[in-house]
Design a protein around this motif. Structure first.
Motif, PDB file in Angstrom:
ATOM      1  N   THR A 105      25.203  57.687  29.170  1.00 29.95           N
ATOM      2  CA  THR A 105      25.533  56.568  29.509  1.00 29.95           C
ATOM      3  C   THR A 105      26.713  56.220  30.050  1.00 29.95           C
ATOM      4  O   THR A 105      27.513  56.657  29.550  1.00 29.95           O
ATOM      5  CB  THR A 105      24.863  55.377  28.486  1.00 29.95           C
ATOM      6  N   PHE A 106      26.937  55.048  30.925  1.00 27.22           N
ATOM      7  CA  PHE A 106      28.429  54.899  31.330  1.00 27.22           C
ATOM      8  C   PHE A 106      28.465  53.443  31.746  1.00 27.22           C
ATOM      9  O   PHE A 106      27.574  52.480  31.818  1.00 27.22           O
ATOM     10  CB  PHE A 106      28.462  55.641  32.814  1.00 27.22           C
ATOM     11  N   LYS A 107      29.829  53.167  31.874  1.00 27.39           N
ATOM     12  CA  LYS A 107      29.978  51.909  32.725  1.00 27.39           C
ATOM     13  C   LYS A 107      31.454  52.083  33.528  1.00 27.39           C
ATOM     14  O   LYS A 107      31.871  53.169  33.334  1.00 27.39           O
ATOM     15  CB  LYS A 107      30.517  50.720  31.512  1.00 27.39           C
ATOM     16  N   VAL A 108      31.582  51.253  34.333  1.00 26.90           N
ATOM     17  CA  VAL A 108      32.777  51.388  35.206  1.00 26.90           C
ATOM     18  C   VAL A 108      33.770  50.020  34.961  1.00 26.90           C
ATOM     19  O   VAL A 108      33.377  48.889  34.783  1.00 26.90           O
ATOM     20  CB  VAL A 108      32.519  51.244  36.831  1.00 26.90           C
ATOM     21  N   GLU A 109      35.218  50.622  34.969  1.00 32.15           N
ATOM     22  CA  GLU A 109      36.141  49.652  34.791  1.00 32.15           C
ATOM     23  C   GLU A 109      37.116  49.944  35.871  1.00 32.15           C
ATOM     24  O   GLU A 109      37.588  50.908  36.201  1.00 32.15           O
ATOM     25  CB  GLU A 109      36.968  49.757  33.468  1.00 32.15           C
ATOM     26  N   ALA A 110      37.702  48.799  36.670  1.00 31.09           N
ATOM     27  CA  ALA A 110      38.392  48.559  37.871  1.00 31.09           C
ATOM     28  C   ALA A 110      39.340  47.860  37.211  1.00 31.09           C
ATOM     29  O   ALA A 110      39.685  46.714  36.536  1.00 31.09           O
ATOM     30  CB  ALA A 110      37.555  48.083  38.932  1.00 31.09           C
ATOM     31  N   ARG A 111      40.598  48.208  38.057  1.00 33.91           N
ATOM     32  CA  ARG A 111      42.015  47.691  37.602  1.00 33.91           C
ATOM     33  C   ARG A 111      42.726  47.533  39.293  1.00 33.91           C
ATOM     34  O   ARG A 111      43.063  48.627  39.812  1.00 33.91           O
ATOM     35  CB  ARG A 111      43.037  48.387  36.638  1.00 33.91           C
ATOM     36  N   ARG A 112      42.831  46.326  39.637  1.00 38.43           N
ATOM     37  CA  ARG A 112      43.360  46.271  40.975  1.00 38.43           C
ATOM     38  C   ARG A 112      44.822  45.695  40.941  1.00 38.43           C
ATOM     39  O   ARG A 112      44.935  44.336  40.999  1.00 38.43           O
ATOM     40  CB  ARG A 112      42.422  45.247  41.679  1.00 38.43           C
ATOM     41  N   SER A 113      45.865  46.580  40.777  1.00 40.17           N
ATOM     42  CA  SER A 113      47.020  46.098  41.118  1.00 40.17           C
ATOM     43  C   SER A 113      47.479  45.838  42.594  1.00 40.17           C
ATOM     44  O   SER A 113      48.428  44.964  42.745  1.00 40.17           O
ATOM     45  CB  SER A 113      48.302  47.261  40.669  1.00 40.17           C
ATOM     46  N   ASP A 114      46.874  46.268  43.551  1.00 40.84           N
ATOM     47  CA  ASP A 114      47.088  46.189  44.986  1.00 40.84           C
ATOM     48  C   ASP A 114      46.221  44.635  45.068  1.00 40.84           C
ATOM     49  O   ASP A 114      44.938  44.830  45.293  1.00 40.84           O
ATOM     50  CB  ASP A 114      46.445  47.052  45.839  1.00 40.84           C
ATOM     51  N   LYS A 115      46.848  43.776  45.135  1.00 44.32           N
ATOM     52  CA  LYS A 115      46.170  42.330  45.565  1.00 44.32           C
ATOM     53  C   LYS A 115      45.719  42.183  46.718  1.00 44.32           C
ATOM     54  O   LYS A 115      45.011  41.076  47.235  1.00 44.32           O
ATOM     55  CB  LYS A 115      46.932  41.205  44.892  1.00 44.32           C
ATOM     56  N   GLN A 116      46.297  42.889  47.795  1.00 43.10           N
ATOM     57  CA  GLN A 116      45.620  43.159  49.177  1.00 43.10           C
ATOM     58  C   GLN A 116      44.404  43.248  49.508  1.00 43.10           C
ATOM     59  O   GLN A 116      43.639  43.206  50.405  1.00 43.10           O
ATOM     60  CB  GLN A 116      46.581  43.788  50.264  1.00 43.10           C
ATOM     61  N   PHE A 117      43.785  44.094  48.471  1.00 45.09           N
ATOM     62  CA  PHE A 117      42.530  44.689  48.503  1.00 45.09           C
ATOM     63  C   PHE A 117      41.244  43.451  48.363  1.00 45.09           C
ATOM     64  O   PHE A 117      41.649  42.580  47.487  1.00 45.09           O
ATOM     65  CB  PHE A 117      42.279  45.631  47.198  1.00 45.09           C
ATOM     66  N   PRO A 118      40.433  43.604  49.302  1.00 48.72           N
ATOM     67  CA  PRO A 118      39.552  42.305  49.528  1.00 48.72           C
ATOM     68  C   PRO A 118      38.774  42.121  48.340  1.00 48.72           C
ATOM     69  O   PRO A 118      38.114  40.815  48.085  1.00 48.72           O
ATOM     70  CB  PRO A 118      38.895  42.571  50.585  1.00 48.72           C
ATOM     71  N   LEU A 119      38.362  43.165  47.267  1.00 49.78           N
ATOM     72  CA  LEU A 119      37.526  42.766  46.306  1.00 49.78           C
ATOM     73  C   LEU A 119      38.260  42.835  44.925  1.00 49.78           C
ATOM     74  O   LEU A 119      39.296  43.475  44.778  1.00 49.78           O
ATOM     75  CB  LEU A 119      36.493  43.945  46.335  1.00 49.78           C
ATOM     76  N   ASN A 120      37.729  41.985  44.131  1.00 47.78           N
ATOM     77  CA  ASN A 120      38.541  41.841  42.915  1.00 47.78           C
ATOM     78  C   ASN A 120      38.052  42.829  41.980  1.00 47.78           C
ATOM     79  O   ASN A 120      37.250  43.664  42.472  1.00 47.78           O
ATOM     80  CB  ASN A 120      38.508  40.251  42.226  1.00 47.78           C
ATOM     81  N   SER A 121      38.555  42.921  40.831  1.00 45.11           N
ATOM     82  CA  SER A 121      38.465  44.183  39.836  1.00 45.11           C
ATOM     83  C   SER A 121      36.606  44.153  39.422  1.00 45.11           C
ATOM     84  O   SER A 121      36.227  45.208  39.391  1.00 45.11           O
ATOM     85  CB  SER A 121      39.214  44.074  38.715  1.00 45.11           C
ATOM     86  N   TYR A 122      36.245  42.883  39.165  1.00 53.25           N
ATOM     87  CA  TYR A 122      34.992  42.816  38.636  1.00 53.25           C
ATOM     88  C   TYR A 122      34.008  43.604  39.977  1.00 53.25           C
ATOM     89  O   TYR A 122      33.021  44.022  39.459  1.00 53.25           O
ATOM     90  CB  TYR A 122      34.582  41.474  38.463  1.00 53.25           C
ATOM     91  N   GLU A 123      34.262  42.898  41.141  1.00 54.48           N
ATOM     92  CA  GLU A 123      33.423  43.394  42.173  1.00 54.48           C
ATOM     93  C   GLU A 123      33.440  44.793  42.467  1.00 54.48           C
ATOM     94  O   GLU A 123      32.422  45.495  42.796  1.00 54.48           O
ATOM     95  CB  GLU A 123      34.129  42.580  43.275  1.00 54.48           C
ATOM     96  N   ILE A 124      34.652  45.354  42.314  1.00 57.03           N
ATOM     97  CA  ILE A 124      34.796  46.868  42.479  1.00 57.03           C
ATOM     98  C   ILE A 124      33.822  47.589  41.461  1.00 57.03           C
ATOM     99  O   ILE A 124      33.177  48.586  41.736  1.00 57.03           O
ATOM    100  CB  ILE A 124      36.298  47.204  42.384  1.00 57.03           C
ATOM    101  N   ALA A 125      34.190  47.108  40.262  1.00 57.79           N
ATOM    102  CA  ALA A 125      33.379  47.869  39.160  1.00 57.79           C
ATOM    103  C   ALA A 125      31.685  47.623  39.309  1.00 57.79           C
ATOM    104  O   ALA A 125      31.127  48.664  39.141  1.00 57.79           O
ATOM    105  CB  ALA A 125      33.941  47.155  37.818  1.00 57.79           C
TER     106      ALA A 125
END
Length: 399
Positions: A105-125
């Motif tokens: 089993t797994f989950k994905v966690e994302a951390r977006r320090s680059d705020k220029q990226f068009p997706l937020n952390s939740y959307e990336i995960a």
């Protein structure tokens, strides 16, 4: 072939403010010392240290990070373009690797320090996890997953799954220098390691009593010093001949005071060595009540002989806790080798339990032992143990 890259979490360093640069520089310096001679690059930015090197340097890098003090964790990462499709593909590859290792089993966690990226952390995960789920590689469990796949969007994008814990604490060398009274037992190496984790650089002091103690007893202590050198990026071992001192104590002090007298004599020599080496504290492996002589009264008598702060990092630990750490850092199997050190020589069956400073100091002074202590200090032997990572990992270098 692309370099392997490792992300290192620096942990406690992030709590520093004005002088954080000093701590970061020391951490980078220590890492470079471990990897001296390797074609690696070490740098630190925004709460992460990055270690890069060719594939043939991977064993050296991983061995160095396994022993480096001052980091919270590390992981080998995939570097991918800042593109959601590339990220999804990298997450899938991490999941496939994990499945081969039995992860279910797994989950994905994302951390977006680059705020220029068009997706937020939740959307990336969410989008990354969806890619794994759609391919039916593993089941999702956001509460208690077998593993967490992480995505970090910084100046580059990093994807990694398997994270290794670090030893935490502060980089060795940021907390001044201390002098460790190193015996062949289980406790003192653990005491030294705990101070290394607080950023203290340590030198070691060992007392031998040839011919009452065997050469193997000294070799055991040298092995312990080498082991500590791995975590401390090197150490110095000072070996002081103490036979005459111990004979003097045996012949001139009340038998039940022999142990506390020996500790006082050791403190006197430790003072001399601190002055000559610039150490600012004396470290011992004493734990309150662990043996009959380690009472608060007896420890106070020992303290009265010290001209420097006496640090006892094990004072509140029980034996099982100490043994657990000794096993974790690789000193336990060395410490239990059956070679006795000088501390047990001439030790009384029933030591004094509540020695008083004034009375014990008077007994100590009556022995007129100072000249023997100075002689022992002058005849000390010095060895230095450094460490760097060999091609396949650990390598001890004796200078």
């Amino acid at each position: 072939m692309e370099n392997a890259i490792y992300l290192v979490k620096v942990g406690e360093l992030t709590l520093k403010s004005g002088n954080i640069k000093d701590f970061e520089q020391r951490l980078v310096q220590n890492t470079r010392l471990y990897l001296e001679g390797k074609k690696t690059k070490v740098q630190i930015r925004a709460g992460r240290m990055y270690v890069e090197g060719p594939e043939d340097s991977v064993p050296s890098i991983e061995h160095a990070l396994t022993h480096l003090v001052g980091i919270a964790g590390w992981a080998r990462a995939r570097v991918v373009p800042k593109d959601i499709q590339a990220i999804r593909e990298a997450v899938v590859l991490e999941a496939l690797d994990a499945k081969k290792r039995g992860v279910r089993t797994f989950k994905v966690e994302a951390r977006r320090s680059d705020k220029q990226f068009p997706l937020n952390s939740y959307e990336i995960a969410r989008l990354s996890g969806e890619a794994v789920y759609d391919k039916e590689i593993m089941a999702v469990d956001v509460h208690k997953p077998d593993m967490t796949i992480r995505v970090e969007l910084r100046e580059r994008c990093f994807v990694y799954g398997f994270e290794h814990p670090g030893h935490r604490g502060l980089p060795c060398g940021t907390g001044g220098k201390g002098l460790l009274l190193l015996s062949g037992g289980i406790d003192s190496p653990v005491a030294g390691f705990r101070m290394l984790k607080r950023g203290m650089k340590i030198d070691c002091l060992y007392f031998h009593s040839h011919p009452y103690t065997s050469p193997e007893a000294q070799q055991k202590v040298e092995s312990l010093a080498k082991r500590l050198a791995i975590y401390g990026v090197g150490t110095h071992l000072n070996i002081v001949p103490f036979t005459e001192v111990q004979q003097c104590i045996r012949d001139n002090s009340p038998p039940d005071y022999a142990t506390v007298m020996l500790r006082m004599a050791m403190m006197k020599v430790a003072n001399m060595l601190c002055r000559s080496t610039g150490a600012k504290a004396i470290i011992t492996g004493e734990s309150l009540g662990q043996v009959a002589s380690q009472t608060i009264e007896n420890l106070s008598v020992t303290n009265s002989c010290a001209d420097f702060p006496v640090l006892r990092p094990l004072i509140g630990l029980d034996k099982e806790e100490i043994i657990q750490t000794a096993k974790e850092i690789g000193t336990y199997e060395i410490s239990i080798l059956p070679y006795e050190d000088c501390c047990v020589l001439f030790s009384p069956k029933h030591p004094v339990l509540k020695a008083q400073i004034a009375e014990t100091t008077e007994l100590f002074n009556k022995m007129n032992i100072e000249s023997l202590l100075e002689k022992a200090f002058a005849e000390r032997e010095h060895k230095r143990f450094g460490w760097k990572s060999g091609d396949s990992g650990q390598e001890i270098v004796k200078d």
